[in-house]
Design a protein around this motif. Structure first.
Motif, PDB file in Angstrom:
ATOM      1  N   HIS A   1       0.546   4.168   0.668  1.00  0.00           N
ATOM      2  CA  HIS A   1       0.312   5.138   1.751  1.00  0.00           C
ATOM      3  C   HIS A   1       0.728   4.599   3.122  1.00  0.00           C
ATOM      4  O   HIS A   1       0.505   5.246   4.136  1.00  0.00           O
ATOM      5  CB  HIS A   1      -1.174   5.528   1.783  1.00  0.00           C
ATOM      6  CG  HIS A   1      -1.664   6.059   0.472  1.00  0.00           C
ATOM      7  ND1 HIS A   1      -1.193   7.230  -0.074  1.00  0.00           N
ATOM      8  CD2 HIS A   1      -2.546   5.547  -0.432  1.00  0.00           C
ATOM      9  CE1 HIS A   1      -1.770   7.436  -1.241  1.00  0.00           C
ATOM     10  NE2 HIS A   1      -2.592   6.424  -1.483  1.00  0.00           N
ATOM     11  N   ARG A   2       1.291   3.405   3.128  1.00  0.00           N
ATOM     12  CA  ARG A   2       1.631   2.790   4.416  1.00  0.00           C
ATOM     13  C   ARG A   2       3.140   2.565   4.480  1.00  0.00           C
ATOM     14  O   ARG A   2       3.776   2.268   3.477  1.00  0.00           O
ATOM     15  CB  ARG A   2       0.890   1.454   4.525  1.00  0.00           C
ATOM     16  CG  ARG A   2       1.154   0.720   5.816  1.00  0.00           C
ATOM     17  CD  ARG A   2       0.275  -0.517   5.929  1.00  0.00           C
ATOM     18  NE  ARG A   2       0.634  -1.230   7.153  1.00  0.00           N
ATOM     19  CZ  ARG A   2       0.092  -2.362   7.549  1.00  0.00           C
ATOM     20  NH1 ARG A   2      -0.866  -2.922   6.835  1.00  0.00           N
ATOM     21  NH2 ARG A   2       0.487  -2.945   8.677  1.00  0.00           N
TER      22      ARG A   2
ATOM     23  N   ASP B   1       0.877  -1.173   0.000  1.00  0.00           N
ATOM     24  CA  ASP B   1       0.000   0.000   0.000  1.00  0.00           C
ATOM     25  C   ASP B   1       0.916   1.224   0.000  1.00  0.00           C
ATOM     26  O   ASP B   1       1.680   1.423   0.951  1.00  0.00           O
ATOM     27  CB  ASP B   1      -0.854  -0.060   1.276  1.00  0.00           C
ATOM     28  CG  ASP B   1      -1.706   1.199   1.467  1.00  0.00           C
ATOM     29  OD1 ASP B   1      -1.534   2.156   0.686  1.00  0.00           O
ATOM     30  OD2 ASP B   1      -2.524   1.200   2.397  1.00  0.00           O
TER      31      ASP B   1
ATOM     32  N   SER C   1      -1.878  -7.668   3.874  1.00  0.00           N
ATOM     33  CA  SER C   1      -2.894  -7.216   2.913  1.00  0.00           C
ATOM     34  C   SER C   1      -4.222  -7.933   3.129  1.00  0.00           C
ATOM     35  O   SER C   1      -5.281  -7.327   3.048  1.00  0.00           O
ATOM     36  CB  SER C   1      -2.445  -7.510   1.479  1.00  0.00           C
ATOM     37  OG  SER C   1      -1.340  -6.755   1.158  1.00  0.00           O
TER      38      SER C   1
END
Lengths: 63, 371
Positions: free
Chosen positions: B27-28, B25, B239
């Motif tokens: 954004h992580r 991800d 995930s």
């Protein structure tokens, strides 16, 4: 022999058994070098099998 | 060689790198700890960190036994090595670890009979060949190495070899992991589990990590593709919201471990109530000593040792490096006062120490260029 530290798992080296004697096996490593290895800690071993060797002692089978 | 070459295939490595990139991800930020120093060594030797996305950070764990040995234990070893008639043996890296004043190699330079061995069985052979001398083995290592010490002591007892003894510094991996998981300094997303320790102990001892702390563990081999696949497996667990102990290293690690090795270890060793770890302090039931049945082979009973606790040098930040709180190059003395040639801290001694791995494989030079 691989680079790395004998005191840790990195030096667990896969070897192939060539000959078996009582409690001890003659093995070859990936570079073809020959080693005497204690195999008492494995249940059954046969020539041709691959084992994981650490500090002169077989600690597991490679299957 | 089969089981080695195919796990170093560069093309497959690129494929895995693509799969890892697709799994993250953006954004992580992911923090994954490789527990074992063997993994740290592979990561820097093969440049695995360069193949990972920027937001996947590998944090080095406490799994290098030379790195966690406190100075006081080295001093105890040196005190024995300097006694008349003693042949003192240990693995090569251990001989270079600084005590409060010297290393074991320094003691050798000053006349002590200190010898490097590849296996504790070699130390026992030296004892057989020198019946008039006392031969002492400085035992160190996690559960990977403890079986070889146990087997050696069992042979010594069976053969009635009375001039052999062992100063036992074997440590166990689970207690420091618990200490790290309880630490407020560090927030981790998952663990790359120590493949060769698990060959001996199996997967079960690590099940508390997902069960009690909600973090995935993937037991990993040591070739570059092993480590990359393990990172991918951890990311996939995250995930999909799964959290369990998975075994990437199935070609070597049976789920239940090596029962015969565990049986010999339980005959020869028992847990110490507590043991000091460099940088981590005293941790309960985190190390092994010889059991009562093998007490006659305990060098700490046979010889006088100082048994003093020695504080780490103030400039050294091995403790923070071992906990993954700082990167090796963030230590104040890294690459200046502390180098592999003149190590101040233990992490610079062993090739598997995080600092030596950074230094030896050119990461230090690269960090300086980009700074």
């Amino acid at each position: 022999m691989r680079s790395g530290c004998i005191t840790c798992g990195d030096q667990g080296v896969p070897m192939r058994i060539v000959e078996l004697h009582e409690g001890e096996a003659v093995c070859v490593d990936q570079d073809g070098a020959s080693h005497k290895v204690a195999v008492e800690l494995l249940d059954t071993v046969r020539p041709g099998e691959r084992i994981l060797v650490h500090a002169g002692v077989a600690i597991g089978a490679v299957t | 060689m089969k089981y080695v070459d195919e796990f170093r295939d560069a093309k497959l490595g690129q494929v895995l790198a693509g799969e890892i990139l697709a799994e993250v991800d953006p954004h992580r930020h992911y923090k994954v700890m490789e527990v074992c120093g063997g993994h740290t060594h592979s990561i820097y030797k093969y440049g695995i960190d360069d193949l990972l996305p920027d937001n996947v950070e590998l944090v080095h764990g406490p799994g290098c036994p030379v790195c966690v040995i406190p100075m006081g234990r080295v001093d105890d070893g040196i005190a024995i090595a300097r006694q008349e008639g003693v042949i003192f043996t240990s693995f090569g890296d251990m001989l270079r670890v600084p005590g409060s004043q010297y290393t074991l190699l320094d003691a050798k330079a000053h006349g002590a009979d200190v010898r490097m061995v590849y296996s504790p069985l070699d130390a026992l052979r030296i004892a057989r060949e020198n019946p008039e001398r006392e031969v002492v083995f400085f035992a160190i290592g996690f559960e990977t190495t403890a079986p070889s010490t146990a087997l050696t002591l069992k042979r010594a007892r069976d053969e009635g070899i009375s001039n052999f003894s062992c100063i036992c510094n074997h440590v166990t991996i689970v207690p420091p992991l618990k200490a790290l998981l309880e630490s407020p300094d560090l927030r981790l997303d998952g663990f790359i589990g120590p493949g060769h320790v698990c060959t001996v102990v199996g997967a079960r001892p690590f099940e508390f990590i997902p069960a009690d702390y909600g973090r995935p563990v993937v037991i990993s081999g040591f070739e570059p593709l092993d480590v990359m696949q393990s990172v991918l497996m951890i990311l996939r667990q995250l995930s999909f919201g799964r959290c369990e102990v998975e075994n990437q290293y199935t070609r070597v690690v049976p789920r239940e471990g090596n029962l015969r090795a565990l049986e010999v270890m339980s005959e020869v060793f028992e847990l110490r109530p507590h043991f000091e770890w460099r940088g981590l302090g005293f941790i309960s039931q985190s190390a092994l000593k010889l059991s009562d049945a093998y007490r006659e082979f305990d060098a700490e009973q046979r010889f006088e040792v100082p048994g003093m606790r020695v504080a780490d040098p103030k400039a050294c930040q091995c403790g923070e490096v071992l906990k993954g709180v700082i990167k090796p190059w963030e230590c104040k003395v890294f690459g200046t006062a502390c180098t592999p040639e003149h190590a101040i801290g233990t992490c610079m001694v062993s090739p598997e120490g995080a600092c030596a791995a950074y230094y030896n494989f050119g990461r230090y030079a690269r960090q300086k260029e980009t700074a």
